[in-house]
Design a protein around this motif. Structure first.
Motif, PDB file in Angstrom:
ATOM      1  N   GLU A   1       0.841  -1.206   0.000  1.00 29.94           N
ATOM      2  CA  GLU A   1       0.000   0.000   0.000  1.00 29.94           C
ATOM      3  C   GLU A   1       0.872   1.250   0.000  1.00 29.94           C
ATOM      4  OE1 GLU A   1      -2.519  -0.778   3.401  1.00 29.94           O
ATOM      5  OE2 GLU A   1      -3.457  -2.502   2.399  1.00 29.94           O
ATOM      6  N   GLY A   2       0.561   2.176  -0.908  1.00 28.47           N
ATOM      7  CA  GLY A   2       1.313   3.431  -0.972  1.00 28.47           C
ATOM      8  C   GLY A   2       2.799   3.224  -1.191  1.00 28.47           C
ATOM      9  N   LYS A   3       3.149   2.259  -1.998  1.00 31.80           N
ATOM     10  CA  LYS A   3       4.569   1.943  -2.187  1.00 31.80           C
ATOM     11  C   LYS A   3       5.243   2.924  -3.132  1.00 31.80           C
ATOM     12  CE  LYS A   3       7.638  -1.828  -3.312  1.00 31.80           C
ATOM     13  NZ  LYS A   3       7.710  -3.289  -3.428  1.00 31.80           N
ATOM     14  N   TRP A   4       4.558   3.250  -4.225  1.00 28.29           N
ATOM     15  CA  TRP A   4       5.164   4.125  -5.233  1.00 28.29           C
ATOM     16  C   TRP A   4       4.517   5.504  -5.264  1.00 28.29           C
ATOM     17  CZ3 TRP A   4       9.387   1.713  -6.278  1.00 28.29           C
ATOM     18  CH2 TRP A   4       9.405   0.313  -6.391  1.00 28.29           C
ATOM     19  N   HIS A   5       3.445   5.679  -4.482  1.00 33.30           N
ATOM     20  CA  HIS A   5       2.707   6.936  -4.491  1.00 33.30           C
ATOM     21  C   HIS A   5       2.297   7.275  -3.060  1.00 33.30           C
ATOM     22  CE1 HIS A   5       1.962   4.880  -8.371  1.00 33.30           C
ATOM     23  NE2 HIS A   5       2.135   6.086  -8.892  1.00 33.30           N
ATOM     24  N   ASP A   6       1.978   8.544  -2.852  1.00 29.34           N
ATOM     25  CA  ASP A   6       1.478   8.966  -1.555  1.00 29.34           C
ATOM     26  C   ASP A   6      -0.028   8.701  -1.527  1.00 29.34           C
ATOM     27  OD1 ASP A   6       1.082  10.108   0.871  1.00 29.34           O
ATOM     28  OD2 ASP A   6       1.180  12.179   0.137  1.00 29.34           O
TER      29      ASP A   6
END
Lengths: 388, 388
Positions: free
Chosen positions: A212-217
């Motif tokens: 979850e939320g690894k590449w994006h906020d």
């Protein structure tokens, strides 16, 4: 039915997808459909529709549109959570329903929708437009014909869903547990999950890791690996993300007497002379090889996508012709993504069918901790033509 | 050292691989090596060696060969379980060691071997001949140069290890927990597991499903899916089997500024103009695309395999030149396969480093229930030239 023998269609939700559907109509791609009405809670979106199509009726709620007497059918293009609720209301009012994907956010809710559909006389369809792609249609046909024997393995690397932070900032509900109920599995992958089960059948076991939320906020998952097992023992892997560029879309299916690869718009078939299982059992050589030929499957070149699905829907309403995808089948892909979430949240393998209540309760925990983004840029209408 | 300034090498184990090594010598591919001795418990294999190479000395045990005074170095090509034990004896006797893969069956044992190596003055190498393949050498170089940024993802579908039932019936110890200690991960995949960690580094977490006797009548695993996580959050999947034909060998590595694909003997590079992470953060477009170019990496075309590894070993013994793979690195791939077994047996995700004792105890349970096959056809020497 209108006197001109067209389906009078109402579009509920004038966001990205709803607007696209209106455009298909305005561009004369839907010969048996008249879009008579639209509904949205945002007056600006209704105004936009009115400008595009001056004769159209506008409604500030789905209810008002459904009960207006001006539509025979609706297409539901609202945020995911509202799909089942609106579909149920429409079907109970005798209105035919085309539901955008996903069918809903959690299977418990979608089961209720399917229950209502079973007891109604309306046509219930779901927008699995990728099923009209001749590539996947052919794969479905080859696997399900049985001519190449049973499924042994399927690996899908489907990482060509790149999205920037800006995409996620384009709406406050986006990529939140409370607003959208999931990330790449709920928003980008419903098509792939549906195709996966359409071609290979439903798995009976899922293990997944959803980052979850690894590449994006964002709150929700944007990087996922799913491991699947089928009733006959076959196995599958499914890798997806919105964080990679350029991504990959490579679907490899191993059957007992063939290996199929869908990639770059072609379906490569490796057709064996003998079944692998039998050969393996009976060969007198430890390192035996089976003769095989490699060729590209002939595709009919068709790929009508959304308009194909909508026109089939109209034909189903008007003349009982077959749908591209029955609404009731929407639960299959959702079952896989719900099971993947549950597996990831609980850190264990999930048997299918799983406990819908358990999933619902776990989802509520996520929603309770959800933090709808406060500082988002104003809602944007991006060109969705390549995003289905 | 012999007077001719060649390494006097003893081969321990005259099975498939040991016989191949002797042939390399007889075919003059090892200019700085003289094979002076061989050892095997099977007199027929010793006789075969004597016929092939009349001047060779034969020993009925590894100990006798090691202590004969006739060898400077040994290559250990026995069943897996004996690798560490024999390596330890040799190194303690001041004999240089080339160990066949895998380093051993369980990390506890291999750690002891590495401990002895650390305190010895002998050269300790391992037969990771696939590291000499220019394809993987280039991938190792590109990833580890850092020029394309950090690792994000790696997916390896390595299913081109097809074996028939006949293969498994070719020796009673084969594919048993007591005789071999594993299946496709221990016998076919040590190279791939080593290359995986050599190119991408060691994972810190493993989840795996190892299907035992799925495609063959054997005790051990012949179908495996591994999910891996790295310290920086990158993820990996590794799919292998000996049950598929024709298999696939496709290694895809996603870095922040490139995607690499090793397949069909070529390394395709998709090189981006910008780092994905930065672009994703700063783009003003939700569906932004990064410019990139696609090309084939230039390879030097070299692929010396076993003879390359053996000649480097001789040069290391004679002149201290670098090895292709240090013996101590053998534990890395084995750590991955041990963790995969443990994960599969316990049904949970395993952190690396894991508890070596726990693994050892779980392996003992497998061995206790092991059923060495009684009715096997007589041992066969197949051509192994294409099997590494």
């Amino acid at each position: 039915m209108s006197q001109t023998n067209k389906v009078r269609l109402g579009i509920i939700g004038m966001g990205n997808m709803g607007s696209s559907h209106l455009r298909f109509y305005l561009e004369d791609e839907l010969p048996e459909i008249t879009v008579t009405a639209v509904a949205d809670i945002d007056p600006e979106r209704l105004e936009w529709a009115k400008e595009e199509c001056p004769l159209i009726l506008t409604f500030e709620s789905a209810d008002a549109l459904i009960n207006s007497g001006e539509v025979d059918a609706v297409i539901i293009a609202t945020p995911h959570y509202f799909h089942p609720e609106i579909a149920i209301k429409a079907m109970k009012a005798g209105i035919h329903v085309m539901c955008e994907k996903p069918a809903g956010v959690y299977t418990k809710q979608v089961k209720e929708m399917n229950e209502v559909a079973k007891n109604s006389n309306t046509v219930f369809a779901i927008m699995f437009n990728q099923r009209t792609n001749c590539l996947y249609k052919k794969a479905h046909e080859l696997v399900n014909s049985g001519e190449f024997g049973e499924l042994k393995r399927v690996n899908w690397i489907i990482t060509d869903w790149f999205r920037t932070q800006r995409y996620y900032d384009s709406g406050g509900w986006r990529a939140t547990w409370s607003g959208e109920g999931g990330g790449v599995l709920l928003n980008q992958c419903p098509h792939n999950l549906d195709l996966w089960q359409w071609i290979c059948g439903m798995p009976v076991k899922i293990f997944a890791v959803c980052h979850e939320g690894k590449w994006h906020d964002i709150e929700v998952e944007d990087d996922v690996m799913i491991y699947a097992e089928y009733e006959n023992g076959a196995t599958g892997s499914f890798v997806t993300t919105t964080g990679d560029f350029p991504g990959t879309n490579r679907l490899e299916i191993t059957l007992d007497r063939a290996k199929l690869i869908c990639e770059n718009g072609t379906l490569t078939v490796n057709e064996l002379e003998k079944n692998t299982t039998e050969f393996s059992k009976n060969s007198s050589q430890g390192f035996g090889r089976i003769k095989y030929k490699t060729y590209e499957a002939e595709l009919d070149g068709e790929n009508p996508q959304h308009t194909g699905v909508l026109n089939a829907f109209a034909a189903a309403v008007l003349r009982g012709e077959p749908l591209i995808a029955k609404g009731e089948e929407g639960i299959n892909g959702l079952t896989i993504s719900n099971a993947a979430f549950l597996s990831s949240w609980l850190g264990k393998t999930i048997d299918i069918p799983f406990d819908d209540e358990l999933f619902y309760n776990e989802l509520q925990k996520k929603i309770e901790n959800s933090d709808i983004k406060k500082n988002v840029v104003s809602s944007v209408q991006e060109d969705m033509s390549s995003t289905y």
